[in-house]
Design a protein around this motif. Structure first.
Motif, PDB file in Angstrom:
ATOM      1  N   VAL A 129       0.876  -1.108  -0.091  1.00 45.10           N
ATOM      2  CA  VAL A 129       0.143   0.003   0.070  1.00 45.10           C
ATOM      3  C   VAL A 129       0.719   1.177   0.080  1.00 45.10           C
ATOM      4  CG1 VAL A 129      -1.855   1.307   1.237  1.00 45.10           C
ATOM      5  CG2 VAL A 129      -1.899  -1.074   1.000  1.00 45.10           C
ATOM      6  N   VAL A 130       1.732   1.246   1.014  1.00 47.64           N
ATOM      7  CA  VAL A 130       2.630   2.700   1.146  1.00 47.64           C
ATOM      8  C   VAL A 130       3.417   3.043  -0.177  1.00 47.64           C
ATOM      9  CG1 VAL A 130       4.772   3.598   2.244  1.00 47.64           C
ATOM     10  CG2 VAL A 130       2.884   2.343   3.450  1.00 47.64           C
ATOM     11  N   PRO A 131       3.687   2.033  -0.998  1.00 43.64           N
ATOM     12  CA  PRO A 131       4.704   2.403  -2.280  1.00 43.64           C
ATOM     13  C   PRO A 131       3.622   3.071  -3.458  1.00 43.64           C
ATOM     14  CG  PRO A 131       5.354   0.097  -1.589  1.00 43.64           C
ATOM     15  CD  PRO A 131       4.088   0.679  -0.699  1.00 43.64           C
ATOM     16  N   TYR A 132       2.204   2.946  -3.142  1.00 44.06           N
ATOM     17  CA  TYR A 132       1.535   3.563  -3.914  1.00 44.06           C
ATOM     18  C   TYR A 132       0.986   4.958  -3.543  1.00 44.06           C
ATOM     19  CZ  TYR A 132       1.630  -0.811  -6.259  1.00 44.06           C
ATOM     20  OH  TYR A 132       2.235  -1.957  -6.623  1.00 44.06           O
ATOM     21  N   GLY A 133       1.512   5.205  -2.272  1.00 42.75           N
ATOM     22  CA  GLY A 133       1.226   6.900  -1.927  1.00 42.75           C
ATOM     23  C   GLY A 133      -0.578   7.083  -1.600  1.00 42.75           C
ATOM     24  N   TYR A 134      -0.850   5.822  -1.248  1.00 37.39           N
ATOM     25  CA  TYR A 134      -2.410   5.859  -0.858  1.00 37.39           C
ATOM     26  C   TYR A 134      -2.506   6.685   0.545  1.00 37.39           C
ATOM     27  CZ  TYR A 134      -6.639   3.066   0.742  1.00 37.39           C
ATOM     28  OH  TYR A 134      -7.640   2.644   1.307  1.00 37.39           O
ATOM     29  N   LEU A 135      -3.414   7.703   0.210  1.00 42.90           N
ATOM     30  CA  LEU A 135      -3.821   8.377   1.624  1.00 42.90           C
ATOM     31  C   LEU A 135      -4.692   7.498   2.626  1.00 42.90           C
ATOM     32  CD1 LEU A 135      -4.861  11.760   0.020  1.00 42.90           C
ATOM     33  CD2 LEU A 135      -2.614  11.071   1.074  1.00 42.90           C
ATOM     34  N   ASN A 136      -3.925   7.079   3.476  1.00 37.02           N
ATOM     35  CA  ASN A 136      -4.878   6.063   4.598  1.00 37.02           C
ATOM     36  C   ASN A 136      -5.118   6.686   5.876  1.00 37.02           C
ATOM     37  OD1 ASN A 136      -5.604   3.672   5.512  1.00 37.02           O
ATOM     38  ND2 ASN A 136      -3.290   2.968   6.061  1.00 37.02           N
ATOM     39  N   PRO A 137      -6.458   6.664   6.045  1.00 28.55           N
ATOM     40  CA  PRO A 137      -7.640   5.782   5.354  1.00 28.55           C
ATOM     41  C   PRO A 137      -8.565   6.835   4.516  1.00 28.55           C
ATOM     42  CG  PRO A 137      -8.696   6.720   7.297  1.00 28.55           C
ATOM     43  CD  PRO A 137      -7.078   7.130   7.274  1.00 28.55           C
ATOM     44  N   ILE A 138      -7.988   8.036   3.944  1.00 33.42           N
ATOM     45  CA  ILE A 138      -8.763   8.927   3.270  1.00 33.42           C
ATOM     46  C   ILE A 138      -9.031   8.207   1.979  1.00 33.42           C
ATOM     47  CG2 ILE A 138      -9.093  11.199   2.067  1.00 33.42           C
ATOM     48  CD1 ILE A 138      -7.139  12.088   4.385  1.00 33.42           C
ATOM     49  N   GLY A 139      -8.081   7.551   1.186  1.00 30.40           N
ATOM     50  CA  GLY A 139      -8.270   6.726   0.030  1.00 30.40           C
ATOM     51  C   GLY A 139      -9.200   6.167   0.005  1.00 30.40           C
ATOM     52  N   ALA A 140      -9.705   5.226   1.083  1.00 24.93           N
ATOM     53  CA  ALA A 140     -10.517   4.450   0.870  1.00 24.93           C
ATOM     54  C   ALA A 140     -11.792   4.711   0.741  1.00 24.93           C
ATOM     55  CB  ALA A 140     -10.564   3.376   2.185  1.00 24.93           C
ATOM     56  N   VAL A 193      -9.005  17.172  -1.653  1.00 22.99           N
ATOM     57  CA  VAL A 193      -7.657  16.274  -1.236  1.00 22.99           C
ATOM     58  C   VAL A 193      -7.503  14.880  -1.873  1.00 22.99           C
ATOM     59  CG1 VAL A 193      -7.130  15.252   1.102  1.00 22.99           C
ATOM     60  CG2 VAL A 193      -8.056  17.428   1.246  1.00 22.99           C
ATOM     61  N   SER A 194      -8.670  14.066  -1.881  1.00 24.19           N
ATOM     62  CA  SER A 194      -8.437  12.734  -2.424  1.00 24.19           C
ATOM     63  C   SER A 194      -9.942  12.634  -3.380  1.00 24.19           C
ATOM     64  CB  SER A 194      -8.255  11.816  -1.417  1.00 24.19           C
ATOM     65  OG  SER A 194      -8.012  10.466  -2.074  1.00 24.19           O
TER      66      SER A 194
ATOM     67  N   TYR B  62     -11.642  -1.169 -10.414  1.00 22.78           N
ATOM     68  CA  TYR B  62     -12.963  -1.199  -9.782  1.00 22.78           C
ATOM     69  C   TYR B  62     -13.401  -0.061  -9.225  1.00 22.78           C
ATOM     70  CZ  TYR B  62     -16.033  -2.705  -5.859  1.00 22.78           C
ATOM     71  OH  TYR B  62     -16.812  -2.818  -4.864  1.00 22.78           O
ATOM     72  N   THR B  63     -12.297   0.861  -8.592  1.00 21.20           N
ATOM     73  CA  THR B  63     -12.842   2.182  -8.182  1.00 21.20           C
ATOM     74  C   THR B  63     -11.290   2.923  -7.997  1.00 21.20           C
ATOM     75  OG1 THR B  63     -13.779   3.598  -6.627  1.00 21.20           O
ATOM     76  CG2 THR B  63     -12.929   1.779  -5.802  1.00 21.20           C
ATOM     77  N   TYR B  64     -11.470   4.219  -7.895  1.00 22.87           N
ATOM     78  CA  TYR B  64     -10.177   4.921  -7.722  1.00 22.87           C
ATOM     79  C   TYR B  64     -10.563   6.158  -7.196  1.00 22.87           C
ATOM     80  CZ  TYR B  64     -11.892   8.014 -11.409  1.00 22.87           C
ATOM     81  OH  TYR B  64     -12.666   8.687 -12.206  1.00 22.87           O
ATOM     82  N   THR B  65      -9.431   6.848  -6.879  1.00 22.22           N
ATOM     83  CA  THR B  65      -9.391   8.146  -6.279  1.00 22.22           C
ATOM     84  C   THR B  65      -8.065   9.075  -6.999  1.00 22.22           C
ATOM     85  OG1 THR B  65      -9.266   9.739  -4.255  1.00 22.22           O
ATOM     86  CG2 THR B  65      -8.006   7.586  -4.048  1.00 22.22           C
ATOM     87  N   VAL B  66      -8.195  10.361  -7.048  1.00 24.98           N
ATOM     88  CA  VAL B  66      -7.206  11.090  -7.389  1.00 24.98           C
ATOM     89  C   VAL B  66      -6.596  12.016  -6.271  1.00 24.98           C
ATOM     90  CG1 VAL B  66      -6.377  12.760  -9.104  1.00 24.98           C
ATOM     91  CG2 VAL B  66      -8.278  11.163  -9.631  1.00 24.98           C
ATOM     92  N   ALA B  67      -5.274  11.554  -6.030  1.00 16.11           N
ATOM     93  CA  ALA B  67      -4.775  12.438  -4.538  1.00 16.11           C
ATOM     94  C   ALA B  67      -4.140  13.511  -4.951  1.00 16.11           C
ATOM     95  CB  ALA B  67      -3.694  11.245  -4.190  1.00 16.11           C
ATOM     96  N   VAL B  82      -2.972   9.087  -9.367  1.00 13.31           N
ATOM     97  CA  VAL B  82      -4.257   7.834  -9.345  1.00 13.31           C
ATOM     98  C   VAL B  82      -4.018   6.865  -8.308  1.00 13.31           C
ATOM     99  CG1 VAL B  82      -5.842   6.669 -10.380  1.00 13.31           C
ATOM    100  CG2 VAL B  82      -5.309   8.781 -11.507  1.00 13.31           C
ATOM    101  N   CYS B  83      -4.648   6.555  -7.424  1.00 18.34           N
ATOM    102  CA  CYS B  83      -4.639   5.378  -6.769  1.00 18.34           C
ATOM    103  C   CYS B  83      -5.952   4.398  -6.966  1.00 18.34           C
ATOM    104  CB  CYS B  83      -4.608   5.710  -5.094  1.00 18.34           C
ATOM    105  SG  CYS B  83      -3.055   6.005  -4.439  1.00 18.34           S
ATOM    106  N   ALA B  84      -5.924   3.422  -7.415  1.00 19.91           N
ATOM    107  CA  ALA B  84      -6.962   2.450  -7.866  1.00 19.91           C
ATOM    108  C   ALA B  84      -6.896   1.194  -7.255  1.00 19.91           C
ATOM    109  CB  ALA B  84      -7.154   2.595  -9.422  1.00 19.91           C
TER     110      ALA B  84
END
Lengths: 378, 135
Positions: A129-140, A193-194, B62-67, B82-84
């Motif tokens: 997860v972390v390598p993809y820059g996902y805002l956790n948990p905002i991205g979810a 933000v996301s 399936y779904t995604y968000t743009v940070a 994009v995180c997807a």
């Protein structure tokens, strides 16, 4: 029964520690219940993780010798799960008077940024997860909102209704930390933000805490102030973060609320007010659907036109919620405390007239855990 | 620099394959299911009899968000990104980035394929880009 509730003061400078926040809430909850600390023999406590053994520390700080301790961590449901565990412990004879407490310094100690917590680089999240820059948990929750918009044709104006309602409640709550009203124009001007979640869709990040006393009741000398725990339900979903969930719009509240309503002997539409975890605007929209208050896809309409705001027919998050009251990492304790104030009729300007029953719905992790408590006047 | 994973004994083959441009999935020899991320056992049936298979690398969003805010300083130069959640054709879902596309052009249901050259040329992780042709 919930026999007493208490919250610590909002911090000044220098900031209070986590155990100080827990302890000040606890002292007030014990006094509110008409008890003394010597009578507390169960401690159920959580923070956002600075303290390694929070039950032992709070017990030392308050001078308690509890017979049972629990610091189960299920994210935002933790405080409700602690109440459910406290009820079970009382039933099993492990304690008689349970202190359920929470305190966090996540803002002042800067343990949390927009990206989330620091993960070990060898953990599943650290690797995948972390390598993809996902805002956790905002991205979810952003990805849930995106899919909701896609399936049901909703948009930013639907998310806006949730936070506009929350701000209207907060304006009536002198303790709320974000009391200024919000218009649709103001919402749309809030920075992204996301996508599709804007700054205004995301809860406050604050310090804070709270506490409550769970007991069999009848001991406090103030029975009319005791609030009955009419029904409870909880579910762990078998996933830790959101990639492991088949349907990102499935909150888990269907199962937890079904059990709680059944034990309470109530249908959801019979309940007077709703306290639903709102770390993000999409959460209560999906929450009301899974709680049986409307059909799937109709959650946005549930919040439309001020239905959930002061004076509306479905009063929801009457403290201002995580979006406008406070949000020190876990909001469950505040769902419960606000419901208690409302059911006692002591909520002041924001009092829902005649409120006799309330449902508190919490979510933990990323729809990973759900917990529901139905409360009622004694 | 994209933050790199720290492989374990269970995951080191996955990351070694990614570094040479290959997306591996674990496949259970008992129930036949595939899983992501790699584990000690099959999370469906509990078997420890797992083999590696090379994924097609194709799937859909399936779904995604743009940070618009970077998760950390490492991503400050690449916002918006994009995180997807990508559903691979093999039936597993994983988180990734959709790259080489305007963020406005990403859609739910979009067909994507794996690509391996990380944004900064280091810490190669499986990412996805729009499929060149409909597949």
């Amino acid at each position: 029964m919930i026999a007493g509730v208490g919250e610590p003061d909002w911090g000044g400078e220098p900031a209070a520690s986590e155990v100080e926040l827990q302890a000040q809430g606890a002292v007030r909850a014990i006094a509110d219940a008409g008890l003394t600390k010597e009578e507390v023999d169960g401690v159920f406590v959580q923070s956002t993780g600075l303290e390694r053994m929070p039950g032992l520390l709070l017990s030392e700080y308050l001078g308690l010798q509890p017979r049972t301790l629990d610091s189960t961590t299920t994210g935002g449901t933790s405080n409700l799960v602690h109440v459910i565990h406290a009820m079970a412990a009382i039933e099993a004879g492990q304690c008689d008077v349970a202190l359920v407490a929470y305190g966090s310094t996540q803002r002042s100690s800067r343990t949390r940024g927009v990206g989330g917590w620091t993960e070990s680089p060898s953990s599943p999240l650290g690797q995948f997860v972390v390598p993809y820059g996902y805002l956790n948990p905002i991205g979810a929750y952003a990805m849930a909102a995106r899919r909701y918009h896609h399936l049901y044709g909703t948009g930013p104006e639907d998310l806006a209704e949730v936070v506009i309602s929350a701000r209207r409640w907060a304006a009536l709550n002198p303790r709320a930390l974000r009391r200024e009203p919000l218009s649709l124009e103001g919402y749309l001007a809030s920075p992204m933000v996301s996508d599709p979640l804007r700054r205004a869709d995301i809860c406050l990040v604050t310090d804070g805490g709270g506490a409550l006393i769970v007991s069999r009741g009848g001991r406090s000398g103030a029975v009319s102030r005791e609030i009955q725990i009419m029904g409870d339900g909880q579910v762990a979903r078998g996933h830790y973060w959101v990639a492991g969930l088949d349907d990102i719009l499935d909150t888990g509240a269907a199962a937890s609320s079904r059990d709680a309503y059944k034990r309470a002997g109530l249908h959801p539409e019979e309940i007077d007010l709703y306290q639903i975890y709102d770390a993000f605007t999409i959460m209560p929209i999906l929450g009301v659907e899974d709680m049986g208050l409307c059909a799937k896809g109709e959650g946005a309409a549930f919040f439309a036109g001020g239905r959930t705001a002061p004076g509306g027919q479905a009063p929801t998050n009457t403290s201002g919620g995580g979006l406008a009251y406070c949000h020190p990492g876990m909001f469950g304790i505040f769902l419960l405390i606000e419901a208690v104030h409302q059911l006692r009729g002591e909520a002041g300007p924001r009092q829902v007239e005649g409120a006799a029953t309330a449902v508190c719905q919490a979510f933990g992790g990323q729809w990973s855990s759900a917990a529901t408590l139905v409360l009622g006047r004694n | 620099m994209r933050p790199g994973p720290k492989p374990t004994g269970v995951t080191e083959q996955y990351w070694a394959a990614a570094a040479r441009g290959e997306l591996l999935l674990q496949q259970c020899t008992v129930c036949g299911g595939s899983q992501h991320y790699p584990r000690l056992l099959c999370s469906a049936c509990g078997s420890g009899e797992l083999t590696w298979r090379t994924a097609t690398g194709r799937g859909e969003v399936y779904t995604y968000t743009v940070a618009y805010r970077p998760a950390s300083d490492a991503f400050a130069d690449v916002v918006p990104y994009v995180c997807a959640l990508v559903d691979l054709d093999e039936g597993v879902r994983l988180l990734s980035n959709i790259v080489r596309v305007d963020v406005e052009d990403v859609n739910i249901g979009m067909r994507v394929e794996a690509t391996f050259d990380g944004a900064n040329g280091d810490n190669v992780v499986p990412c996805f880009q729009p499929c060149a042709t409909t597949q």
